[in-house]
Design a protein around this motif. Sequence first.
Motif, PDB file in Angstrom:
ATOM      1  N   GLN A 321      36.754  31.253  39.713  1.00  0.00           N
ATOM      2  CA  GLN A 321      35.401  31.807  39.742  1.00  0.00           C
ATOM      3  C   GLN A 321      35.429  33.303  39.494  1.00  0.00           C
ATOM      4  OE1 GLN A 321      32.725  29.751  42.652  1.00  0.00           O
ATOM      5  NE2 GLN A 321      34.666  28.981  43.410  1.00  0.00           N
ATOM      6  N   ALA A 324      35.627  33.580  35.870  1.00  0.00           N
ATOM      7  CA  ALA A 324      34.368  33.202  35.242  1.00  0.00           C
ATOM      8  C   ALA A 324      33.295  34.245  35.512  1.00  0.00           C
ATOM      9  CB  ALA A 324      33.928  31.843  35.759  1.00  0.00           C
ATOM     10  N   LEU A 328      30.960  28.659  40.319  1.00  0.00           N
ATOM     11  CA  LEU A 328      31.046  27.525  39.398  1.00  0.00           C
ATOM     12  C   LEU A 328      30.894  26.230  40.182  1.00  0.00           C
ATOM     13  CD1 LEU A 328      34.273  28.442  37.373  1.00  0.00           C
ATOM     14  CD2 LEU A 328      31.946  28.589  36.519  1.00  0.00           C
ATOM     15  N   ARG A 336      37.329  24.561  33.519  1.00  0.00           N
ATOM     16  CA  ARG A 336      37.969  25.881  33.357  1.00  0.00           C
ATOM     17  C   ARG A 336      39.457  25.818  33.667  1.00  0.00           C
ATOM     18  NH1 ARG A 336      35.452  31.086  32.361  1.00  0.00           N
ATOM     19  NH2 ARG A 336      33.309  30.491  31.918  1.00  0.00           N
TER      20      ARG A 336
END
Lengths: 351, 180
Positions: A321, A324, A328, A336
């Motif tokens: 996360q 990202a 998420l 991912r």
Amino acid sequence: MSLERFINQAVSSWMSNEGPHSDIVLSSRVRLARNLADYHFPLFLKANEAKDMTVQISEGVQDGYQLERLEMEQLSPLQKRVLVEKHLISPYLADNAAYGAVLLSESEDISIMINEEDHIRIQCLAPGLQLKEVLEKANELDDAIEGKVKYAFDEQRGYLTSCPTNVGTGLRASVMIHLPGLVLTQQLSRIIPAISQLGFVVRGIYGEGSEALGNIFQISNQLTLGKSEADIVDDLISIVHQIIAHEKSAREVLANTSSIRLEDKVFRSYGVLTNSRIIETKEAAQCLSDVRLGIDIGYIRNISRSILNELMILTQPGFLQQYAGGPLHPEERDIRRAALIRERLQLEENC
Amino acid sequence: MICQSCKERPASLHFTKTVNGEKTEFHLCEKCAQEKGEQYMFNQHFDFSIGDLLGGLFNLNTPFSSQPAQYPQQKVLKCGNCQTTFQQFVNQGKFGCAQCYEAFQDQLTPILKRLQNGNTVHTGKIPARIGGTLHLKKEIAELKAKLQQAIEQEEFESAADIRDQIRSFEKKVLSEGGES
């Protein structure tokens, strides 16, 4: 800013070196719990006292150590989670301590948590089996801090801690150990009870109550009273040596008796990692463990050993996360994770 | 840790709820947990608490750990420094401050025996600041163990050396006075 470095790099720089028995023992850790005599334990501490104390303790290690101080209240939940996944802070410090802080060395081999369950938790880490070395380092830090503060200490009970399970030495010595051979040959269930009879515990990779992801186990001392620090560490070292011997012979047996099956397992897992588009933490951990075993045995030659340590941490929910840039959903994470592993392995192959 | 609901009492119950793989952690004190039990636990009744677990582990046959309500006049065992009661300690499994060790000393020995495999006395590192004769006393204890070993292995010459060393340390302890 150094916070970014602590958060963005999956692998602490101390981890990229190899230590003795690195093929089986991933890392060694020592933790010392200490409290100040003149303050209530953290559960009952007031904000201003906690802040005073943080300053005092930081001063103790100002000279000679280049430590960066991170205050918990200034970190986002996601940043804290990443630090937990790197084993730099405990889940307890991340979730709970409003006035908690951590002092980190640049290579992340030293982490001093302030106002966790105890006022001070000195933690030192090293790759491979190096318990004596990390104990020595932790003792030096302990002495440096003691120069500035007055510890809660009792002649009978030793170092006084918030929980009676830590009183005495306040020492928790542990190793992170990769045991695919013992798991595959189903010997671990016989070894664990023997270890606990000696006053040591076997746990999953993220400590108390966590699962043994990817055949990685943590072995640590249970008892903190009645034995000296050196004895605790010596006993743990001798247990670890025995486990290493068992693990090695289990790997030999596997390679000799069912070599084609083992090779199949390793390459199937390699196939999953290099090809999957969606992968859960647990499956990823298991496949990474298989691939690492394949590297250790020599089936796979073009990938570096540190891949297991690195990808195990990198594919944890917090890290994904962080990469990202925001929260998420579990399925997005699995997508991912798969992508990240594929990229990382491709990078290795091209090297 | 303080209860996340009332933000007053220390949290003694910690649990994780998993819904669709999403984990949420809860940290509550017993009172709030009982009140909110239904909300957090999907109608499961709260018939078991951490306090039960620790109380069972400590299993002390004192009025403090069994039905305190029936002994309203009983003097409550309490730490004079941080005001933590012994019952609170049993419930949380955590002391409030360093002085609690002294306040609950009598009750503590059986607890430590259980938790620490029969050990109740520290034999490890001593802070340099405490100093005094404590370091010497510790060395004497270690030497005595060595002496015993030497005698058992019939190494009488080294046993004699160790004995002399113990004597000289004991003299030092006496001359430095009783402080520890």
